[in-house]
Write a protein that holds these residues in place. Structure first.
Motif, PDB file in Angstrom:
ATOM      1  N   ILE A   8       0.855  -1.201   0.000  1.00 45.56           N
ATOM      2  CA  ILE A   8       0.000   0.000   0.000  1.00 45.56           C
ATOM      3  C   ILE A   8       0.886   1.244   0.000  1.00 45.56           C
ATOM      4  O   ILE A   8       0.626   2.203  -0.729  1.00 45.56           O
ATOM      5  N   TRP A   9       1.928   1.231   0.809  1.00 42.38           N
ATOM      6  CA  TRP A   9       2.841   2.371   0.856  1.00 42.38           C
ATOM      7  C   TRP A   9       3.535   2.595  -0.475  1.00 42.38           C
ATOM      8  O   TRP A   9       3.698   3.725  -0.922  1.00 42.38           O
ATOM      9  N   VAL A  10       3.974   1.528  -1.118  1.00 47.89           N
ATOM     10  CA  VAL A  10       4.644   1.660  -2.411  1.00 47.89           C
ATOM     11  C   VAL A  10       3.691   2.270  -3.434  1.00 47.89           C
ATOM     12  O   VAL A  10       4.076   3.154  -4.207  1.00 47.89           O
ATOM     13  N   ASP A  11       2.428   1.818  -3.429  1.00 45.21           N
ATOM     14  CA  ASP A  11       1.440   2.397  -4.334  1.00 45.21           C
ATOM     15  C   ASP A  11       1.224   3.881  -4.037  1.00 45.21           C
ATOM     16  O   ASP A  11       1.139   4.704  -4.955  1.00 45.21           O
ATOM     17  N   THR A  31       2.191  12.022   1.178  1.00 44.29           N
ATOM     18  CA  THR A  31       2.005  10.575   1.282  1.00 44.29           C
ATOM     19  C   THR A  31       1.730  10.164   2.724  1.00 44.29           C
ATOM     20  O   THR A  31       0.801   9.405   2.992  1.00 44.29           O
ATOM     21  N   ILE A  32       2.518  10.668   3.660  1.00 43.85           N
ATOM     22  CA  ILE A  32       2.409  10.216   5.049  1.00 43.85           C
ATOM     23  C   ILE A  32       1.149  10.755   5.736  1.00 43.85           C
ATOM     24  O   ILE A  32       0.537  10.050   6.543  1.00 43.85           O
ATOM     25  N   ILE A  33       0.731  11.966   5.415  1.00 43.05           N
ATOM     26  CA  ILE A  33      -0.438  12.549   6.089  1.00 43.05           C
ATOM     27  C   ILE A  33      -1.731  11.810   5.733  1.00 43.05           C
ATOM     28  O   ILE A  33      -2.471  11.413   6.644  1.00 43.05           O
ATOM     29  N   PRO A  34      -2.048  11.574   4.443  1.00 41.74           N
ATOM     30  CA  PRO A  34      -3.304  10.860   4.159  1.00 41.74           C
ATOM     31  C   PRO A  34      -3.338   9.436   4.714  1.00 41.74           C
ATOM     32  O   PRO A  34      -4.349   9.006   5.251  1.00 41.74           O
ATOM     33  N   ILE A  35      -2.226   8.722   4.588  1.00 40.35           N
ATOM     34  CA  ILE A  35      -2.232   7.347   5.098  1.00 40.35           C
ATOM     35  C   ILE A  35      -2.355   7.335   6.617  1.00 40.35           C
ATOM     36  O   ILE A  35      -3.063   6.496   7.182  1.00 40.35           O
ATOM     37  N   SER A  36      -1.705   8.263   7.296  1.00 39.99           N
ATOM     38  CA  SER A  36      -1.835   8.334   8.756  1.00 39.99           C
ATOM     39  C   SER A  36      -3.268   8.687   9.163  1.00 39.99           C
ATOM     40  O   SER A  36      -3.785   8.155  10.149  1.00 39.99           O
ATOM     41  N   VAL A  41      -8.570   6.724  11.116  1.00 44.66           N
ATOM     42  CA  VAL A  41      -9.980   6.385  10.882  1.00 44.66           C
ATOM     43  C   VAL A  41     -10.208   4.900  11.154  1.00 44.66           C
ATOM     44  O   VAL A  41     -11.231   4.513  11.730  1.00 44.66           O
ATOM     45  N   ASN A  42      -9.254   4.052  10.768  1.00 46.34           N
ATOM     46  CA  ASN A  42      -9.371   2.619  11.054  1.00 46.34           C
ATOM     47  C   ASN A  42      -9.386   2.351  12.556  1.00 46.34           C
ATOM     48  O   ASN A  42     -10.150   1.517  13.039  1.00 46.34           O
ATOM     49  N   LEU A  43      -8.542   3.063  13.303  1.00 47.69           N
ATOM     50  CA  LEU A  43      -8.545   2.918  14.769  1.00 47.69           C
ATOM     51  C   LEU A  43      -9.869   3.395  15.346  1.00 47.69           C
ATOM     52  O   LEU A  43     -10.432   2.751  16.240  1.00 47.69           O
ATOM     53  N   ARG A 114      -5.804   2.942  -3.512  1.00 48.60           N
ATOM     54  CA  ARG A 114      -7.168   3.447  -3.699  1.00 48.60           C
ATOM     55  C   ARG A 114      -8.186   2.539  -3.015  1.00 48.60           C
ATOM     56  O   ARG A 114      -9.086   3.012  -2.319  1.00 48.60           O
ATOM     57  N   ASN A 115      -8.040   1.232  -3.182  1.00 42.72           N
ATOM     58  CA  ASN A 115      -8.965   0.298  -2.542  1.00 42.72           C
ATOM     59  C   ASN A 115      -8.866   0.359  -1.022  1.00 42.72           C
ATOM     60  O   ASN A 115      -9.881   0.256  -0.325  1.00 42.72           O
ATOM     61  N   TYR A 116      -7.657   0.522  -0.494  1.00 43.42           N
ATOM     62  CA  TYR A 116      -7.471   0.649   0.953  1.00 43.42           C
ATOM     63  C   TYR A 116      -8.217   1.864   1.496  1.00 43.42           C
ATOM     64  O   TYR A 116      -8.904   1.778   2.514  1.00 43.42           O
ATOM     65  N   VAL A 117      -8.101   2.988   0.804  1.00 46.07           N
ATOM     66  CA  VAL A 117      -8.780   4.209   1.243  1.00 46.07           C
ATOM     67  C   VAL A 117     -10.295   4.035   1.154  1.00 46.07           C
ATOM     68  O   VAL A 117     -11.021   4.362   2.106  1.00 46.07           O
ATOM     69  N   LEU A 118     -10.782   3.503   0.048  1.00 45.76           N
ATOM     70  CA  LEU A 118     -12.238   3.343  -0.121  1.00 45.76           C
ATOM     71  C   LEU A 118     -12.829   2.365   0.890  1.00 45.76           C
ATOM     72  O   LEU A 118     -13.890   2.619   1.461  1.00 45.76           O
ATOM     73  N   ILE A 119     -12.158   1.267   1.127  1.00 43.05           N
ATOM     74  CA  ILE A 119     -12.656   0.282   2.094  1.00 43.05           C
ATOM     75  C   ILE A 119     -12.615   0.855   3.511  1.00 43.05           C
ATOM     76  O   ILE A 119     -13.560   0.695   4.286  1.00 43.05           O
ATOM     77  N   SER A 120     -11.527   1.539   3.852  1.00 44.43           N
ATOM     78  CA  SER A 120     -11.402   2.122   5.191  1.00 44.43           C
ATOM     79  C   SER A 120     -12.488   3.149   5.455  1.00 44.43           C
ATOM     80  O   SER A 120     -13.078   3.176   6.539  1.00 44.43           O
ATOM     81  N   LEU A 121     -12.753   4.005   4.483  1.00 44.60           N
ATOM     82  CA  LEU A 121     -13.802   5.010   4.662  1.00 44.60           C
ATOM     83  C   LEU A 121     -15.192   4.378   4.615  1.00 44.60           C
ATOM     84  O   LEU A 121     -16.092   4.804   5.330  1.00 44.60           O
ATOM     85  N   GLY A 122     -15.360   3.365   3.776  1.00 46.73           N
ATOM     86  CA  GLY A 122     -16.656   2.699   3.674  1.00 46.73           C
ATOM     87  C   GLY A 122     -17.047   1.966   4.944  1.00 46.73           C
ATOM     88  O   GLY A 122     -18.214   1.961   5.334  1.00 46.73           O
TER      89      GLY A 122
END
Length: 134
Positions: A8-11, A31-36, A41-43, A114-122
């Protein structure tokens, strides 16, 4: 499990470097701010689900100022953002480790990110939408 995290990080790094350029100044921050934030949000999602079964608080209280909103914002930063920034920095960016990871895991056209972000928010949005409907 950790290999998916690195993929995910490489993507994400590949996507941001393509937008900002290889030598761009701010691609690491973008890169680091959106993933963090997404990890926070996952937590938060995990704590919401655990709250159904236990009495754990989602946010701890701080009394730094008289304003509850500022105290809540600072508490949110301390729980849901800053730990993930530190962890991600140490795992990905410290000593330019991302270069090794990019050689080890090829990018997948940002589909995994992209899928990680969409699934996490969903996962967090769907229960709220269902609660509003029913």
């Amino acid at each position: 499990m950790l290999s998916i995290y690195y993929k995910i990080w490489v993507d994400a790094i590949t996507q941001e470097r393509a937008k900002k350029g290889e030598d761009g100044k701010y691609w690491k921050a973008f890169t680091i701010i959106p993933i963090s934030l997404i990890q926070g949000v996952n937590l938060l999602t995990l704590l919401f689900f655990l709250r159904f079964f236990t009495d754990i608080p989602i946010l701890f209280t701080l009394d730094l100022t008289r304003d509850k909103a500022i105290n809540g914002f600072i508490a949110g930063l301390l729980v849901f953002f800053i730990p993930f920034v530190l962890l991600n920095y140490l795992l990905i960016f410290y000593n330019n480790r991302y270069n090794k990871l990019m050689n080890l895991y090829p990018a997948k056209d940002s589909k995994l990110y992209r899928n990680y972000v969409l699934i996490s928010l969903g996962i967090i949005v769907i229960p709220f939408v269902l609660k509003l409907i029913f």
